[in-house]
Write an enzyme that holds these catalytic residues in place. Structure first.
Site, PDB file in Angstrom:
ATOM      1  N   CYS A   1       0.799  -1.228   0.000  1.00 55.11           N
ATOM      2  CA  CYS A   1       0.000   0.000   0.000  1.00 55.11           C
ATOM      3  C   CYS A   1       0.831   1.277   0.000  1.00 55.11           C
ATOM      4  O   CYS A   1       0.797   2.053  -0.956  1.00 55.11           O
ATOM      5  CB  CYS A   1      -0.919   0.012   1.223  1.00 55.11           C
ATOM      6  SG  CYS A   1      -2.351  -1.059   1.066  1.00 55.11           S
TER       7      CYS A   1
ATOM      8  N   HIS B   1      -2.117   6.570   2.747  1.00 56.86           N
ATOM      9  CA  HIS B   1      -1.717   5.544   3.717  1.00 56.86           C
ATOM     10  C   HIS B   1      -0.411   5.942   4.416  1.00 56.86           C
ATOM     11  O   HIS B   1       0.508   5.156   4.573  1.00 56.86           O
ATOM     12  CB  HIS B   1      -1.577   4.165   3.064  1.00 56.86           C
ATOM     13  CG  HIS B   1      -1.746   3.048   4.053  1.00 56.86           C
ATOM     14  ND1 HIS B   1      -1.318   1.768   3.808  1.00 56.86           N
ATOM     15  CD2 HIS B   1      -2.289   3.028   5.299  1.00 56.86           C
ATOM     16  CE1 HIS B   1      -1.592   0.997   4.850  1.00 56.86           C
ATOM     17  NE2 HIS B   1      -2.189   1.741   5.754  1.00 56.86           N
TER      18      HIS B   1
END
Length: 317
Positions: free
Chosen positions: A93, A147
């Site tokens: 991510c 993220h």
């Protein structure tokens, strides 16, 4: 004399008409020029852990699940450029998001792990939404975008307060009327409300917008309204044709699915996550069904946001 006078009036009227006609043509051309110069609005969807297992990527060579339901993503793809050979810089991510949101490789951003802020470890690089913000756009972010860490905020990127809801950790389907709404539901609703707020100025060319909408599903936990499970009858779900690691696979290519193994019901099975250590067949079937349901749930949310674009007459600009 009277005839000459009338002729002068006629000639003058003709000249005035021609002048007005010319002025009208200039105004039309100027208006078209203004429209052509009007800056486009930008709506970016980011979907976490979405395999290329959606209708537009249907391919019998990649174990594609034929009965996947993604009508809204397919609708968007039908009038879009579709990349058939798109690869992430790193299959994780934070590194992949930092990379495409700054146009820099992980060896420049220095983001190799989850929850690392590139501005701290790599450099204060201009992000994609930040670039739009610095060029007069209203920018708004929702859900899982960078993220960076627990809250994913990046104040330099946004003109509007960032929306980052929370939810409980479970992978079981829930009733849609559950007291605590799923966070992707909150993300979609917030994005729709913001689109509606931005629409008048965007349509009139007063101020364009850039919105980044980051959906969490189909990432674990596989929680979605139970109506989407109904799209996938249990008897229609099949096991993978091959559940084992390729011969000669390099160790670095293997994921030991630590996140999945941290859930109580999966942890109780005692799986190690090592290559060729597989889950029981019934659990695999349930997980695959839940994943497909989450894909369709996210597709539904994307469709709702796209419908708002249509409603606000913004789909083409």
């Amino acid at each position: 004399m009277e005839r000459s006078y009338n002729q002068v009036i006629a000639n003058t009227a003709q000249m005035n008409f021609e002048k007005m006609q010319g002025l009208y043509q200039i105004l039309v051309i100027f208006n078209l020029f203004q429209v052509s110069l009007q800056r486009k609005n930008v709506l970016l969807f980011i979907v976490d852990d979405l395999r290329p297992e959606i209708g537009v990527y249907k391919d019998s060579s990649n174990q594609f699940f034929e009965d996947i339901h993604t009508p809204n993503i397919d609708r968007l793809a039908s009038k879009s450029f579709v990349a058939n050979q798109a690869y992430v810089q790193q299959a994780l991510c934070s590194p992949s998001r930092a990379s495409f949101l700054t146009s820099r490789r992980p060896d420049t951003t220095k983001v190799y792990h989850i929850g690392v802020n590139y501005r701290i470890v790599g450099g204060n690089f201009t992000s994609l939404p930040q670039y739009f913000k610095e060029n007069g756009y209203r920018t708004a972010g929702f859900g899982k975008v960078f993220h960076h860490g627990p809250h994913d905020y990046d104040d330099l990127s946004w003109t509007e307060p960032f929306v980052f809801p929370h939810e409980t950790r479970t992978w079981k389907a829930i009733n849609f009327q559950a007291e605590r709404l799923l966070k992707d539901e909150v993300i979609a609703t917030s994005a729709i409300d913001t689109l509606t707020k931005f629409a008048p100025d965007a349509r009139d060319g007063v101020q364009p917008f850039m919105m980044a909408v980051g959906f969490n599903k189909p990432h674990l936990p596989f929680a979605c309204p139970e109506e989407f499970l109904d799209l996938y009858p249990e008897d229609g779900i099949q096991l993978p044709s091959n559940q084992f690691a390729p011969i000669g696979m390099p160790d670095i290519a293997w994921s030991n699915w630590i996140e999945l193994r941290n859930y109580e019901d999966i942890s109780a099975l005692g799986c190690s996550g090592e290559p060729n250590d597989t889950l029981p067949d019934d659990v695999v079937l349930k997980l695959r069904r839940a994943y497909y349901a989450c894909v369709s749930y996210t597709d539904n949310l994307i469709g709702r946001v796209m419908d708002t674009l249509d409603k606000e007459h913004l789909m083409d600009d």
